[in-house]
Write a protein that holds these residues in place. Sequence first.
Motif, PDB file in Angstrom:
ATOM      1  N   GLU A 131     -83.087 -24.481-134.341  1.00  8.05           N
ATOM      2  CA  GLU A 131     -83.151 -24.568-132.886  1.00  8.05           C
ATOM      3  C   GLU A 131     -82.951 -23.187-132.277  1.00  8.05           C
ATOM      4  OE1 GLU A 131     -80.711 -27.521-131.127  1.00  8.05           O
ATOM      5  OE2 GLU A 131     -81.374 -29.112-132.467  1.00  8.05           O
ATOM      6  N   PRO A 133     -81.566 -20.662-129.500  1.00  6.16           N
ATOM      7  CA  PRO A 133     -80.376 -20.702-128.639  1.00  6.16           C
ATOM      8  C   PRO A 133     -80.742 -20.849-127.169  1.00  6.16           C
ATOM      9  CG  PRO A 133     -80.264 -18.851-130.186  1.00  6.16           C
ATOM     10  CD  PRO A 133     -81.664 -19.393-130.249  1.00  6.16           C
ATOM     11  N   MET A 135     -78.556 -21.985-123.371  1.00  3.23           N
ATOM     12  CA  MET A 135     -77.485 -22.631-122.633  1.00  3.23           C
ATOM     13  C   MET A 135     -78.082 -23.439-121.493  1.00  3.23           C
ATOM     14  SD  MET A 135     -73.903 -21.234-121.010  1.00  3.23           S
ATOM     15  CE  MET A 135     -74.472 -20.573-119.450  1.00  3.23           C
ATOM     16  N   SER A 138     -74.921 -28.667-116.973  1.00  2.00           N
ATOM     17  CA  SER A 138     -74.629 -30.091-116.932  1.00  2.00           C
ATOM     18  C   SER A 138     -75.106 -30.671-115.608  1.00  2.00           C
ATOM     19  CB  SER A 138     -73.128 -30.336-117.087  1.00  2.00           C
ATOM     20  OG  SER A 138     -72.678 -29.985-118.375  1.00  2.00           O
ATOM     21  N   GLY A 257     -74.779 -17.675-130.804  1.00  2.00           N
ATOM     22  CA  GLY A 257     -74.633 -18.800-129.885  1.00  2.00           C
ATOM     23  C   GLY A 257     -73.388 -18.799-129.027  1.00  2.00           C
ATOM     24  N   GLU A 321     -72.837 -20.107-123.875  1.00  2.00           N
ATOM     25  CA  GLU A 321     -72.768 -20.924-125.080  1.00  2.00           C
ATOM     26  C   GLU A 321     -74.125 -21.548-125.371  1.00  2.00           C
ATOM     27  OE1 GLU A 321     -68.720 -23.252-124.989  1.00  2.00           O
ATOM     28  OE2 GLU A 321     -69.559 -23.218-122.965  1.00  2.00           O
ATOM     29  N   ASP A 322     -74.437 -21.694-126.641  1.00  2.00           N
ATOM     30  CA  ASP A 322     -75.679 -22.349-127.060  1.00  2.00           C
ATOM     31  C   ASP A 322     -75.492 -23.860-127.030  1.00  2.00           C
ATOM     32  OD1 ASP A 322     -78.125 -23.051-128.154  1.00  2.00           O
ATOM     33  OD2 ASP A 322     -77.487 -22.659-130.221  1.00  2.00           O
ATOM     34  N   LYS A 323     -75.284 -24.390-125.838  1.00  2.00           N
ATOM     35  CA  LYS A 323     -75.124 -25.833-125.657  1.00  2.00           C
ATOM     36  C   LYS A 323     -75.141 -26.129-124.155  1.00  2.00           C
ATOM     37  CE  LYS A 323     -70.046 -25.886-125.720  1.00  2.00           C
ATOM     38  NZ  LYS A 323     -68.851 -26.458-126.392  1.00  2.00           N
ATOM     39  N   ARG A 324     -74.952 -27.377-123.801  1.00  3.27           N
ATOM     40  CA  ARG A 324     -74.890 -27.747-122.390  1.00  3.27           C
ATOM     41  C   ARG A 324     -73.496 -27.423-121.859  1.00  3.27           C
ATOM     42  NH1 ARG A 324     -78.400 -30.353-119.411  1.00  3.27           N
ATOM     43  NH2 ARG A 324     -79.590 -31.062-121.231  1.00  3.27           N
ATOM     44  N   SER A 325     -73.438 -26.479-120.951  1.00  6.42           N
ATOM     45  CA  SER A 325     -72.159 -25.985-120.451  1.00  6.42           C
ATOM     46  C   SER A 325     -71.528 -26.982-119.474  1.00  6.42           C
ATOM     47  CB  SER A 325     -72.362 -24.640-119.743  1.00  6.42           C
ATOM     48  OG  SER A 325     -71.176 -24.240-119.098  1.00  6.42           O
TER      49      SER A 325
END
Length: 437
Positions: A131, A133, A135, A138, A257, A321-325
């Motif tokens: 995947e 990276p 961010m 939300s 990430g 961050e490599d995600k949903r903040s």
Amino acid sequence: MKTVYEILKTLESDNSRNFKLDVLRQHQDNEILKQVINLALNPFVQFYQRKIPDYVTVSDGHLELAQAFPSLSLLSSRTITGNAAITRLSGILASLNPDDAKVVERIIQKDLKCGVSTKTVNDVWSGLIPEYPCMLCSGYDDKLVSKIEFPAIIQKKEDGMRFNAIVKDGKVEFRSRNGKQIDLLGNLEKEFLDMAGNMDIVYDGELLIKKDGEVLDRHTGNGILNKATKGTITKQEAELVHAVVWDRIPYTFFIVGLCNVGYDVRYGLLCHDLSIVNTTRIQLTESSYVNSLEEAKEIFNEYLMQGYEGVVIKDKSSFWEDKRSKSQIKMKAGYAGDEAVKDCDLLCVGVQTGTGKYADMIGSLQCQSSDGIVTVSVGSGFNDADRKLPHEDYLDKIITVKYTGKIKNKQGKESLFLPVFVEIRNDKDVANSSEEI
């Protein structure tokens, strides 16, 4: 045993995602097929050749498909560039039999042309395709907002194509949010190089199309930008591309990430970088500080009245961050549950051919949320050009759909009221979940 080309043609023959999963599972022990799929879909592998050179194959080409992979790596590593790379690619293609040459063309173009996405592939071979990276923000949630430390930063939510400008080793690459190469034909490269100086930096933002000083609507603008992901954009169109940026991440942190530097610091460095470049083609996203949620809502409503999509509230200490903040929250129309027109991104799992005037064209798309809970048939919003596209241009792709609310269909399942097609999101691989819709 079927050749890779025969397997790809089989995958093309049916528009059902389940059919494609079954075909891939039948051939999941085919290592050459796995290598082909990885080379074609891996966002970290690029060949920097958007146009297939002229070549002539022979029916019994002396090079096996797997034997072509080491030579392709010379292109992806940029060991060979420019005319030498074109010559090498032409030689590879000419040395293969016609079917294998067509497979290599699809690898180079980063498009298997059979309606198979990264998600489908990873459902068969877990983790085969890494995947890219990214961010994400939300969706609005009272509990998340209550944890935002004020004063916070609020920014206008742009309505174009998410992108990264990756400056590394004195070169620039533009990538979409799912890692696809965006070819702008040299446009904006010098500006981002100047911004980064001698550092390896990833700039995060959105691409917009401006004509005569005005930003074109999302459907038109992203239609042009989608050409850049396919390598078909013209020089005139590329010159219309502008960038709005909102984040700056050192490359080494981007790859792992996580960047544990507060957003206010990252944004301050971004402002500095842009201040040393004389350009109107790259701008900072509109930003301001707010001392409370009430102030944020006032600014949000002002943007809505001006016709913009919404805002993003950002905790000034939030990390990248490599995600949903949970520290960056978007507010769009309908965030509080009202009946305004909303939009979401769904996975197209089936295509129905039209009837009557739309015979042999796209009739409707069967779409669903990432968790399969929301399902809907989308049959309106298409223009004639949309309906004439091949089925594989939609199947297993992310589709943006406008709607006015969630409902239960006749079977008692969650669906959408008045769904309308907006666009194909070639820059996304993951649909919204039912909770996000």
